[in-house]
Design a protein around this motif. Sequence first.
Motif, PDB file in Angstrom:
ATOM      1  N   VAL A  65       0.845  -1.203   0.000  1.00  0.00           N
ATOM      2  CA  VAL A  65       0.000   0.000   0.000  1.00  0.00           C
ATOM      3  C   VAL A  65       0.875   1.245   0.000  1.00  0.00           C
ATOM      4  O   VAL A  65       0.636   2.182  -0.773  1.00  0.00           O
ATOM      5  CB  VAL A  65      -0.983   0.012   1.192  1.00  0.00           C
ATOM      6  CG1 VAL A  65      -1.671   1.365   1.331  1.00  0.00           C
ATOM      7  CG2 VAL A  65      -2.015  -1.095   1.051  1.00  0.00           C
ATOM      8  N   ALA A  68       2.298   1.709  -3.396  1.00  0.00           N
ATOM      9  CA  ALA A  68       1.244   2.086  -4.350  1.00  0.00           C
ATOM     10  C   ALA A  68       0.837   3.549  -4.163  1.00  0.00           C
ATOM     11  O   ALA A  68       0.597   4.254  -5.144  1.00  0.00           O
ATOM     12  CB  ALA A  68       0.038   1.170  -4.192  1.00  0.00           C
ATOM     13  N   GLU A  69       0.781   3.983  -2.925  1.00  0.00           N
ATOM     14  CA  GLU A  69       0.437   5.383  -2.672  1.00  0.00           C
ATOM     15  C   GLU A  69       1.514   6.312  -3.218  1.00  0.00           C
ATOM     16  O   GLU A  69       1.203   7.325  -3.840  1.00  0.00           O
ATOM     17  CB  GLU A  69       0.216   5.620  -1.178  1.00  0.00           C
ATOM     18  CG  GLU A  69      -1.077   5.011  -0.678  1.00  0.00           C
ATOM     19  CD  GLU A  69      -1.245   5.058   0.833  1.00  0.00           C
ATOM     20  OE1 GLU A  69      -0.241   5.271   1.561  1.00  0.00           O
ATOM     21  OE2 GLU A  69      -2.387   4.870   1.282  1.00  0.00           O
ATOM     22  N   VAL A  74      -2.621   2.902  -6.574  1.00  0.00           N
ATOM     23  CA  VAL A  74      -3.410   2.174  -5.580  1.00  0.00           C
ATOM     24  C   VAL A  74      -4.490   1.329  -6.255  1.00  0.00           C
ATOM     25  O   VAL A  74      -4.734   0.188  -5.850  1.00  0.00           O
ATOM     26  CB  VAL A  74      -4.013   3.129  -4.525  1.00  0.00           C
ATOM     27  CG1 VAL A  74      -4.882   2.368  -3.529  1.00  0.00           C
ATOM     28  CG2 VAL A  74      -2.894   3.870  -3.785  1.00  0.00           C
ATOM     29  N   PRO A 118      -7.639  -0.337   0.761  1.00  0.00           N
ATOM     30  CA  PRO A 118      -7.413   0.940   1.441  1.00  0.00           C
ATOM     31  C   PRO A 118      -8.706   1.755   1.475  1.00  0.00           C
ATOM     32  O   PRO A 118      -9.534   1.680   0.558  1.00  0.00           O
ATOM     33  CB  PRO A 118      -6.353   1.628   0.568  1.00  0.00           C
ATOM     34  CG  PRO A 118      -5.677   0.513  -0.157  1.00  0.00           C
ATOM     35  CD  PRO A 118      -6.738  -0.526  -0.376  1.00  0.00           C
ATOM     36  N   HIS A 121     -10.386   3.482  -1.460  1.00  0.00           N
ATOM     37  CA  HIS A 121     -10.976   2.724  -2.554  1.00  0.00           C
ATOM     38  C   HIS A 121     -12.168   1.862  -2.137  1.00  0.00           C
ATOM     39  O   HIS A 121     -12.696   1.102  -2.952  1.00  0.00           O
ATOM     40  CB  HIS A 121      -9.900   1.850  -3.202  1.00  0.00           C
ATOM     41  CG  HIS A 121      -8.980   2.632  -4.078  1.00  0.00           C
ATOM     42  ND1 HIS A 121      -8.182   3.640  -3.598  1.00  0.00           N
ATOM     43  CD2 HIS A 121      -8.774   2.580  -5.410  1.00  0.00           C
ATOM     44  CE1 HIS A 121      -7.489   4.167  -4.593  1.00  0.00           C
ATOM     45  NE2 HIS A 121      -7.833   3.557  -5.705  1.00  0.00           N
ATOM     46  N   GLU A 159      -5.867   7.356 -10.884  1.00  0.00           N
ATOM     47  CA  GLU A 159      -4.864   8.179 -10.212  1.00  0.00           C
ATOM     48  C   GLU A 159      -4.162   9.063 -11.220  1.00  0.00           C
ATOM     49  O   GLU A 159      -3.969   8.679 -12.367  1.00  0.00           O
ATOM     50  CB  GLU A 159      -3.829   7.301  -9.490  1.00  0.00           C
ATOM     51  CG  GLU A 159      -4.346   6.682  -8.230  1.00  0.00           C
ATOM     52  CD  GLU A 159      -4.732   5.217  -8.366  1.00  0.00           C
ATOM     53  OE1 GLU A 159      -5.128   4.624  -7.378  1.00  0.00           O
ATOM     54  OE2 GLU A 159      -4.640   4.653  -9.474  1.00  0.00           O
TER      55      GLU A 159
END
Length: 160
Positions: A65, A68-69, A74, A118, A121, A159
């Motif tokens: 996570v 990905a952030e 993400v 997360p 999402h 994103e």
Amino acid sequence: MERKTSEDRSWEGNIKARLYERVRERGYDSLTAFAEARPTASLVELADELGPDDIAAVQVFSGLVAEAERSRRVTRLVRGQLVRELAEALPNGWPAVMDDATHFKVAVALARWGTYTPETHEQRVEQAKAALRDSPPPPGWHPLGPDDELLLTLLPDEEA
């Protein structure tokens, strides 16, 4: 599922350093690259490969996570986690017949997916789950990675 033994040392020491040291030992420059090379492996399998006695699945997911952030991917991670959950719960792909047993397996896979989503999402995942229930994929559907065509329609990247 997390495994716990009397020898479990996964919460001792510098978890992040240990995780990345293990990833680099295996020739990867990121946890994401390590995980994406094993797109259908469960989080437990990934953790076991990195260190069965001192790496936990939740630590692997937390690292994924964070990466990905940072890379603004993400949604891709979320799709990838669905691939992992489906591979574990439905190794032969989406069921052709939804009897009680297969309905339960699908429900478990989707519920687990939701637990590894997360907060940012959660709403999109709930919509994707509803879409899968309302219009099930073709029998045998077995996504092999986060770029599966159907997954991209359920959860397109947004994103920046």
